[in-house]
Write an enzyme that holds these catalytic residues in place. Structure first.
Site, PDB file in Angstrom:
ATOM      1  N   ASP A  33      -5.114 -16.658  11.265  1.00 31.94           N
ATOM      2  CA  ASP A  33      -5.285 -15.268  11.691  1.00 31.94           C
ATOM      3  C   ASP A  33      -5.770 -15.239  13.138  1.00 31.94           C
ATOM      4  N   ALA A  79       0.670 -11.539   8.423  1.00 28.76           N
ATOM      5  CA  ALA A  79       0.206 -11.184   9.771  1.00 28.76           C
ATOM      6  C   ALA A  79       1.172 -10.232  10.459  1.00 28.76           C
ATOM      7  N   THR A 121       7.541  -3.739   4.608  1.00 24.81           N
ATOM      8  CA  THR A 121       7.147  -2.369   4.320  1.00 24.81           C
ATOM      9  C   THR A 121       8.360  -1.506   3.968  1.00 24.81           C
ATOM     10  N   ASP A 122       8.109  -0.424   3.237  1.00 26.40           N
ATOM     11  CA  ASP A 122       9.192   0.528   2.930  1.00 26.40           C
ATOM     12  C   ASP A 122       9.607   1.315   4.179  1.00 26.40           C
ATOM     13  N   GLU A 123       8.794   1.246   5.243  1.00 24.08           N
ATOM     14  CA  GLU A 123       9.105   2.034   6.443  1.00 24.08           C
ATOM     15  C   GLU A 123      10.380   1.557   7.139  1.00 24.08           C
ATOM     16  N   TYR A 148       6.517   0.230  15.354  1.00 23.06           N
ATOM     17  CA  TYR A 148       6.022  -0.615  14.254  1.00 23.06           C
ATOM     18  C   TYR A 148       7.132  -0.916  13.253  1.00 23.06           C
ATOM     19  N   SER A 149       7.748   0.151  12.699  1.00 26.98           N
ATOM     20  CA  SER A 149       8.701  -0.092  11.611  1.00 26.98           C
ATOM     21  C   SER A 149       9.967  -0.776  12.115  1.00 26.98           C
ATOM     22  N   SER A 150      10.327  -0.551  13.382  1.00 25.48           N
ATOM     23  CA  SER A 150      11.520  -1.229  13.896  1.00 25.48           C
ATOM     24  C   SER A 150      11.264  -2.727  14.070  1.00 25.48           C
ATOM     25  N   LYS A 152       9.158  -4.436  12.199  1.00 23.71           N
ATOM     26  CA  LYS A 152       9.147  -4.978  10.830  1.00 23.71           C
ATOM     27  C   LYS A 152      10.588  -5.128  10.328  1.00 23.71           C
ATOM     28  N   PHE A 188      -5.301   6.031   7.187  1.00 23.48           N
ATOM     29  CA  PHE A 188      -5.535   7.397   6.717  1.00 23.48           C
ATOM     30  C   PHE A 188      -6.694   7.531   5.711  1.00 23.48           C
ATOM     31  N   LEU A 204      -6.113  15.888   9.526  1.00 27.71           N
ATOM     32  CA  LEU A 204      -4.774  15.843   8.960  1.00 27.71           C
ATOM     33  C   LEU A 204      -3.747  16.030  10.073  1.00 27.71           C
ATOM     34  N   GLY A 273       7.361  11.530  15.998  1.00 27.09           N
ATOM     35  CA  GLY A 273       8.379  10.918  15.124  1.00 27.09           C
ATOM     36  C   GLY A 273       7.915  10.724  13.689  1.00 27.09           C
ATOM     37  N   HIS A 274       6.881  11.450  13.288  1.00 29.53           N
ATOM     38  CA  HIS A 274       6.201  11.280  11.987  1.00 29.53           C
ATOM     39  C   HIS A 274       7.179  11.266  10.799  1.00 29.53           C
TER      40      HIS A 274
HETATM   41  P1  NAD Z   1      -3.959  -5.380   8.890  1.00 29.20           P
HETATM   42  O1  NAD Z   1      -3.719  -4.791  10.218  1.00 29.20           O
HETATM   43  O2  NAD Z   1      -5.122  -4.932   8.078  1.00 29.20           O
HETATM   44  O3  NAD Z   1      -4.095  -6.970   9.027  1.00 29.20           O
HETATM   45  C1  NAD Z   1      -3.247  -7.713   9.862  1.00 29.20           C
HETATM   46  C2  NAD Z   1      -3.904  -9.077  10.112  1.00 29.20           C
HETATM   47  O4  NAD Z   1      -2.986  -9.844  10.913  1.00 29.20           O
HETATM   48  C3  NAD Z   1      -5.213  -8.988  10.890  1.00 29.20           C
HETATM   49  O5  NAD Z   1      -6.198  -9.802  10.298  1.00 29.20           O
HETATM   50  C4  NAD Z   1      -4.841  -9.511  12.283  1.00 29.20           C
HETATM   51  O6  NAD Z   1      -5.911 -10.161  12.954  1.00 29.20           O
HETATM   52  C5  NAD Z   1      -3.716 -10.472  11.948  1.00 29.20           C
HETATM   53  N1  NAD Z   1      -2.836 -10.716  13.082  1.00 29.20           N
HETATM   54  C6  NAD Z   1      -2.337  -9.805  13.965  1.00 29.20           C
HETATM   55  N2  NAD Z   1      -1.599 -10.424  14.910  1.00 29.20           N
HETATM   56  C7  NAD Z   1      -1.605 -11.748  14.599  1.00 29.20           C
HETATM   57  C8  NAD Z   1      -1.021 -12.885  15.181  1.00 29.20           C
HETATM   58  N3  NAD Z   1      -0.274 -12.827  16.293  1.00 29.20           N
HETATM   59  N4  NAD Z   1      -1.238 -14.089  14.588  1.00 29.20           N
HETATM   60  C9  NAD Z   1      -1.998 -14.206  13.477  1.00 29.20           C
HETATM   61  N5  NAD Z   1      -2.594 -13.149  12.887  1.00 29.20           N
HETATM   62  C10 NAD Z   1      -2.398 -11.933  13.454  1.00 29.20           C
HETATM   63  O7  NAD Z   1      -2.600  -5.202   8.085  1.00 29.20           O
HETATM   64  P2  NAD Z   1      -2.356  -4.967   6.522  1.00 29.20           P
HETATM   65  O8  NAD Z   1      -2.418  -3.521   6.241  1.00 29.20           O
HETATM   66  O9  NAD Z   1      -3.199  -5.924   5.760  1.00 29.20           O
HETATM   67  O10 NAD Z   1      -0.819  -5.406   6.426  1.00 29.20           O
HETATM   68  C11 NAD Z   1      -0.467  -6.752   6.126  1.00 29.20           C
HETATM   69  C12 NAD Z   1       1.044  -6.849   6.043  1.00 29.20           C
HETATM   70  O11 NAD Z   1       1.518  -5.976   5.029  1.00 29.20           O
HETATM   71  C13 NAD Z   1       1.775  -6.452   7.314  1.00 29.20           C
HETATM   72  O12 NAD Z   1       2.880  -7.328   7.481  1.00 29.20           O
HETATM   73  C14 NAD Z   1       2.255  -5.033   7.038  1.00 29.20           C
HETATM   74  O13 NAD Z   1       3.430  -4.747   7.760  1.00 29.20           O
HETATM   75  C15 NAD Z   1       2.526  -5.119   5.560  1.00 29.20           C
HETATM   76  N6  NAD Z   1       2.436  -3.846   4.807  1.00 29.20           N
HETATM   77  C16 NAD Z   1       1.316  -3.073   4.880  1.00 29.20           C
HETATM   78  C17 NAD Z   1       1.209  -1.920   4.112  1.00 29.20           C
HETATM   79  C18 NAD Z   1      -0.020  -1.049   4.140  1.00 29.20           C
HETATM   80  O14 NAD Z   1      -0.020   0.005   3.516  1.00 29.20           O
HETATM   81  N7  NAD Z   1      -1.089  -1.439   4.801  1.00 29.20           N
HETATM   82  C19 NAD Z   1       2.279  -1.539   3.286  1.00 29.20           C
HETATM   83  C20 NAD Z   1       3.431  -2.346   3.247  1.00 29.20           C
HETATM   84  C21 NAD Z   1       3.487  -3.521   3.996  1.00 29.20           C
HETATM   85  O1  TDX Z   2      -6.033  10.510  10.589  1.00 24.25           O
HETATM   86  C1  TDX Z   2      -4.927  10.489  10.047  1.00 24.25           C
HETATM   87  N1  TDX Z   2      -4.391  11.659   9.574  1.00 24.25           N
HETATM   88  C2  TDX Z   2      -3.176  11.722   8.960  1.00 24.25           C
HETATM   89  O2  TDX Z   2      -2.747  12.803   8.542  1.00 24.25           O
HETATM   90  C3  TDX Z   2      -4.156   9.272   9.894  1.00 24.25           C
HETATM   91  C4  TDX Z   2      -4.707   7.964  10.410  1.00 24.25           C
HETATM   92  C5  TDX Z   2      -2.934   9.339   9.269  1.00 24.25           C
HETATM   93  N2  TDX Z   2      -2.444  10.536   8.816  1.00 24.25           N
HETATM   94  C6  TDX Z   2      -1.163  10.562   8.103  1.00 24.25           C
HETATM   95  C7  TDX Z   2      -0.022   9.819   8.743  1.00 24.25           C
HETATM   96  C8  TDX Z   2       0.787   9.354   7.541  1.00 24.25           C
HETATM   97  O3  TDX Z   2       1.663  10.394   7.110  1.00 24.25           O
HETATM   98  O4  TDX Z   2      -1.397   9.912   6.849  1.00 24.25           O
HETATM   99  C9  TDX Z   2      -0.256   9.122   6.460  1.00 24.25           C
HETATM  100  C10 TDX Z   2      -0.677   7.671   6.312  1.00 24.25           C
HETATM  101  O5  TDX Z   2      -0.968   7.190   7.614  1.00 24.25           O
HETATM  102  P1  TDX Z   2      -1.336   5.636   7.891  1.00 24.25           P
HETATM  103  O6  TDX Z   2      -2.507   5.239   7.077  1.00 24.25           O
HETATM  104  O7  TDX Z   2      -1.381   5.442   9.357  1.00 24.25           O
HETATM  105  O8  TDX Z   2      -0.078   4.897   7.217  1.00 24.25           O
HETATM  106  P2  TDX Z   2       1.504   4.916   7.506  1.00 24.25           P
HETATM  107  O9  TDX Z   2       1.819   5.319   8.905  1.00 24.25           O
HETATM  108  O10 TDX Z   2       2.150   5.658   6.385  1.00 24.25           O
HETATM  109  O11 TDX Z   2       1.809   3.339   7.377  1.00 24.25           O
HETATM  110  C11 TDX Z   2       1.126   2.546   6.379  1.00 24.25           C
HETATM  111  O12 TDX Z   2       1.967   2.286   5.291  1.00 24.25           O
HETATM  112  C12 TDX Z   2       3.062   1.446   5.500  1.00 24.25           C
HETATM  113  C13 TDX Z   2       0.633   1.220   6.969  1.00 24.25           C
HETATM  114  O13 TDX Z   2      -0.213   1.491   8.074  1.00 24.25           O
HETATM  115  C14 TDX Z   2       1.779   0.356   7.376  1.00 24.25           C
HETATM  116  O14 TDX Z   2       1.319  -0.899   7.823  1.00 24.25           O
HETATM  117  C15 TDX Z   2       2.679   0.162   6.190  1.00 24.25           C
HETATM  118  O15 TDX Z   2       3.830  -0.535   6.584  1.00 24.25           O
END
Ligand code: NAD
Ligand code: TDX
Length: 341
Positions: A33, A79, A121-123, A148-150, A152, A188, A204, A273-274
């Site tokens: 990490d 990561a 991710t589903d994004e 981000y999603s592009s 991924k 969020f 929100l 682009g939400h």
């Molecule tokens: P996060 O941001 O909480 O954690 C990411 C971790 O990766 C951090 O510890 C960071 O230090 C590390 N990292 C970043 N750049 C790095 C690098 N260059 N080398 C090594 N480590 C690095 O993310 P998360 O929410 O735990 O997401 C983890 C994975 O799951 C991601 O690939 C994300 O796309 C995917 N994902 C997340 C969600 C979600 O809802 N959070 C949903 C679907 C998929």
């Molecule tokens: O303060 C906020 N208010 C708000 O309305 C924040 C931070 C977010 N939002 C909205 C944006 C989204 O519609 O809430 C929803 C969720 O936002 P995020 O937590 O930023 O998640 P999202 O953009 O949906 O992406 C998350 O899910 C898919 C993760 O961050 C990604 O890593 C994952 O791939």
């Protein structure tokens, strides 16, 4: 008994995964990490040093990745730069970590013939209309919206190409929005919980009609373990728990569970682009691998998550102020209080 190299294991989902692996299997885990702002090494406190090691470093570091992949059986690649809002402010680290980092790992597993699982991710599928009965499946075309999603989506395509062209033993999973303990307060749900805990009104984006398909992080990670056990090489599995809820409803539930009036939140500048709605059809994972979510009651899971943030203030407090300052610097402003809608 296997040795796992878990990238991004100091982040939200990865740290929960490491805890699950150590609790439920005999496997050992090395976390690679880069310890970015999104990590928290306290999420890995107390783990058995005979079975767990943290290696600080980047997935973009060719030599380090090569050396670590060579001495492990399985790579699970969590990561990533993971926050959409950050990707709008500065896409550069997203391109580097999500694309170049995945490339380095794929080349290393190819050289050393190791099993690779890619967390996505589903994004990558873009978004759905609110009234569309469709949900994403493994055959939905890619159509990502944000930097981000592009990135991924690009990393998923690299995995598919390395499987097909070079015979890499890879699988991919695309999961919906996770919630649970150890999630950074930029996201969020933890943002709104810790706002209420610090006397600030939840925020929100826009009208709050956007829908996310929530899954508890433990259910996501249990699905990843099932894929590592029995997933077919080259396959993609969608992970989701039928948890569609609008953002406005999530905020109102948080306020209610925390003893606040349901309208005690503000509307703020919408995200550029939400994406409107995400929804996962996880039939393949359920029928082929027998996975089922354990957390079926979102309100109960949310209540447990609120309790976790209440009792782990030491974990989130040090980064709360800086996170809110980042949102303010990005230009987030209140558009209208909910009460005056
Ligand atoms: P996060 O941001 O909480 O954690 C990411 C971790 O990766 C951090 O510890 C960071 O230090 C590390 N990292 C970043 N750049 C790095 C690098 N260059 N080398 C090594 N480590 C690095 O993310 P998360 O929410 O735990 O997401 C983890 C994975 O799951 C991601 O690939 C994300 O796309 C995917 N994902 C997340 C969600 C979600 O809802 N959070 C949903 C679907 C998929
Ligand atoms: O303060 C906020 N208010 C708000 O309305 C924040 C931070 C977010 N939002 C909205 C944006 C989204 O519609 O809430 C929803 C969720 O936002 P995020 O937590 O930023 O998640 P999202 O953009 O949906 O992406 C998350 O899910 C898919 C993760 O961050 C990604 O890593 C994952 O791939």
């Amino acid at each position: 008994m296997s040795s796992l190299l878990c990238t991004g294991g100091a982040g939200f989902i990865g740290s929960n995964f490491v805890r699950m692996v150590l609790a439920e299997t005999d496997d050992s885990v090395t976390v690679l990490d880069a310890l970015t702002y999104a990590s928290n090494t306290a999420s890995l406190d107390g783990l058995d040093p005979h079975r767990f090691q943290l290696v600080p470093g980047s997935v973009c570091d060719h030599d380090l990745v090569d050396e670590l992949v060579a001495r492990h059986d399985i790579v699970v690649h969590f990561a990533a730069e993971s926050h959409n809002d950050n990707s709008l402010a500065d896409p550069s680290p997203f391109v580097k970590t999500n694309l170049v980092g995945t490339y380095e790992l794929l080349e290393a597993v190819r050289r050393h013939g190791k099993r690779y699982h890619h967390i996505s991710t589903d994004e990558v599928y873009g978004d759905l209309e609110l009234d569309d009965p469709a949900r994403f499946t493994e055959s939905t075309p890619y159509n990502p919206s944000s930097p981000y999603s592009s990135t991924k989506a690009g990393s998923d395509l690299l995995v598919r190409a390395w499987v097909r062209s070079f015979g890499v033993q890879g699988t991919i999973s695309n999961c919906s929005n996770n919630y649970g303990p150890y999630q950074h307060v930029e996201k969020f749900i933890p943002r709104q919980i810790t706002n209420v805990l610090t006397g600030v009104r939840p925020r929100l984006y826009g009208a709050g009609a956007n829908v996310r398909d929530w899954i508890h992080v433990a259910d996501h990670n249990a699905a990843v373990l099932r894929i590592l056990e029995d997933g077919a090489i080259g396959e993609t599995y969608l992970i989701g728990a039928d948890g569609e809820v609008s953002n406005r409803t999530v905020v109102e539930l948080i306020l209610d569970l925390m003893g606040q009036p349901a309208d005690a939140y503000d509307h703020v500048t919408d995200r550029a682009g939400h994406d409107l709605r995400y929804a996962i059809d996880s039939t393949k994972l359920r029928t082929e691998l027998g996975w089922r979510p354990s957390y079926r009651d979102f309100e109960a899971g949310l209540a447990a998550t609120i309790d976790w943030y209440r009792t782990h203030e030491n974990w989130w407090r040090p980064v709360k102020e800086a996170t809110e300052a980042k949102y303010a610097a990005a230009g987030e402003t209140t558009t209208s209080p909910a009460a005056s809608r």
